[in-house]
Design an enzyme around this catalytic site. Structure first.
Site, PDB file in Angstrom:
ATOM      1  N   ARG A  58       0.817  -1.217   0.000  1.00 20.27           N
ATOM      2  CA  ARG A  58       0.000   0.000   0.000  1.00 20.27           C
ATOM      3  C   ARG A  58       0.850   1.266   0.000  1.00 20.27           C
ATOM      4  O   ARG A  58       0.398   2.317  -0.445  1.00 20.27           O
ATOM      5  CB  ARG A  58      -0.981  -0.019   1.183  1.00 20.27           C
ATOM      6  CG  ARG A  58      -2.131  -0.988   0.986  1.00 20.27           C
ATOM      7  CD  ARG A  58      -3.006  -1.038   2.220  1.00 20.27           C
ATOM      8  NE  ARG A  58      -2.336  -1.667   3.330  1.00 20.27           N
ATOM      9  CZ  ARG A  58      -2.448  -2.950   3.662  1.00 20.27           C
ATOM     10  NH1 ARG A  58      -3.267  -3.726   2.985  1.00 20.27           N
ATOM     11  NH2 ARG A  58      -1.779  -3.455   4.676  1.00 20.27           N
ATOM     12  N   GLU A  95       4.663 -10.385  15.066  1.00 23.40           N
ATOM     13  CA  GLU A  95       4.104 -10.898  16.318  1.00 23.40           C
ATOM     14  C   GLU A  95       4.554 -12.359  16.522  1.00 23.40           C
ATOM     15  O   GLU A  95       4.953 -12.766  17.603  1.00 23.40           O
ATOM     16  CB  GLU A  95       2.580 -10.801  16.258  1.00 23.40           C
ATOM     17  CG  GLU A  95       1.943 -10.924  17.612  1.00 23.40           C
ATOM     18  CD  GLU A  95       0.442 -10.729  17.524  1.00 23.40           C
ATOM     19  OE1 GLU A  95      -0.066 -10.326  16.458  1.00 23.40           O
ATOM     20  OE2 GLU A  95      -0.218 -11.011  18.534  1.00 23.40           O
TER      21      GLU A  95
HETATM   22  P1  5GP Z   1       4.106  -1.970  11.534  1.00 26.26           P
HETATM   23  O1  5GP Z   1       5.314  -2.543  10.845  1.00 26.26           O
HETATM   24  O2  5GP Z   1       4.254  -0.499  11.808  1.00 26.26           O
HETATM   25  O3  5GP Z   1       3.681  -2.759  12.734  1.00 26.26           O
HETATM   26  O4  5GP Z   1       2.879  -2.153  10.547  1.00 26.26           O
HETATM   27  C1  5GP Z   1       2.683  -1.297   9.466  1.00 26.26           C
HETATM   28  C2  5GP Z   1       2.534  -2.080   8.196  1.00 26.26           C
HETATM   29  O5  5GP Z   1       1.458  -3.022   8.314  1.00 26.26           O
HETATM   30  C3  5GP Z   1       2.214  -1.171   7.035  1.00 26.26           C
HETATM   31  O6  5GP Z   1       2.945  -1.590   5.887  1.00 26.26           O
HETATM   32  C4  5GP Z   1       0.713  -1.318   6.830  1.00 26.26           C
HETATM   33  O7  5GP Z   1       0.384  -1.374   5.463  1.00 26.26           O
HETATM   34  C5  5GP Z   1       0.350  -2.629   7.522  1.00 26.26           C
HETATM   35  N1  5GP Z   1      -0.796  -2.480   8.455  1.00 26.26           N
HETATM   36  C6  5GP Z   1      -0.865  -2.882   9.740  1.00 26.26           C
HETATM   37  N2  5GP Z   1      -2.073  -2.613  10.275  1.00 26.26           N
HETATM   38  C7  5GP Z   1      -2.787  -2.012   9.301  1.00 26.26           C
HETATM   39  C8  5GP Z   1      -4.129  -1.443   9.237  1.00 26.26           C
HETATM   40  O8  5GP Z   1      -4.925  -1.432  10.192  1.00 26.26           O
HETATM   41  N3  5GP Z   1      -4.488  -0.886   8.064  1.00 26.26           N
HETATM   42  C9  5GP Z   1      -3.648  -0.837   6.984  1.00 26.26           C
HETATM   43  N4  5GP Z   1      -4.082  -0.228   5.859  1.00 26.26           N
HETATM   44  N5  5GP Z   1      -2.403  -1.354   7.016  1.00 26.26           N
HETATM   45  C10 5GP Z   1      -1.975  -1.936   8.149  1.00 26.26           C
END
Ligand code: 5GP
Length: 173
Positions: A58, A95
């Site tokens: 995305r 996780e």
């Molecule tokens: P992080 O690495 O910060 O834990 O997770 C962020 C990554 O996971 C991003 O690349 C994002 O696209 C995806 N992601 C995690 N949770 C969500 C969510 O609730 N909505 C969206 N659109 N992407 C998420």
């Protein structure tokens, strides 16, 4: 109106208890898309950014129109095994288990000013891995930018504590 109203929340995706912030509805509405990209263009116009690095998948949607408008290059950071050329990679914790992101090893040059872009910041694990990749080649992370921050998951705090600037267009508590 903030971009928050264009983002749909879906309960129990990808697993029970998670509230998934679905940006597909923002991209579906031309007003939402314009508001989001214009918000980023306004912040980064004239900042002298050499390249925008985007995280699959995305992040590509956000970074491509931004790079086109600002007139800078786009660096694709992809999941393991997706890029055809010679790559460098970084592992990061999920996780359960680990994942790996990769980047072509000739896309970023030492001294370049890079803006890291993704759709959403949660724990910050993927952004920090992407930063390590960018810095491996001696480039500077000018700022990290996201459409959405989930501050309760601690990513923005972690990035700031590590010395990186974070810009987000909206947040969900
Ligand atoms: P992080 O690495 O910060 O834990 O997770 C962020 C990554 O996971 C991003 O690349 C994002 O696209 C995806 N992601 C995690 N949770 C969500 C969510 O609730 N909505 C969206 N659109 N992407 C998420």
């Amino acid at each position: 109106m903030s971009i928050i109203s264009y983002i749909r929340t879906i309960a129990d995706y990808p697993k029970k208890g998670v509230l998934f912030r679905d940006i597909s509805t923002l991209f579906l509405d031309p007003r939402g898309l314009r508001k989001a990209i214009d918000g980023l263009v306004m912040r980064y116009s004239g900042a002298g950014i050499d390249k925008i690095a985007v995280i699959e998948a995305r992040g590509f949607l956000v970074g491509a129109p931004l790079a086109y408008t600002l007139g800078c290059g786009l660096v694709l950071i992809r999941k393991k095994g997706k890029l055809p050329g010679s790559t460098i990679g970084e592992d990061y914790a999920l996780e359960y288990g680990t994942d790996r992101i990769e980047m072509h090893d000739d896309t970023i040059v030492a001294g370049e000013k890079i803006l890291l872009v993704d759709d959403l910041l949660a724990t910050g694990g993927s952004a920090l891995a992407a930063i390590r990749l960018i810095e491996k080649n001696g480039a500077e992370v000018y700022e990290t930018a996201f459409l959405v921050d989930l501050p309760d998951l601690g990513g923005s705090k972690k990035l700031k504590a590590s010395g990186y600037s974070v810009f987000t267009l909206c947040e969900f508590e």
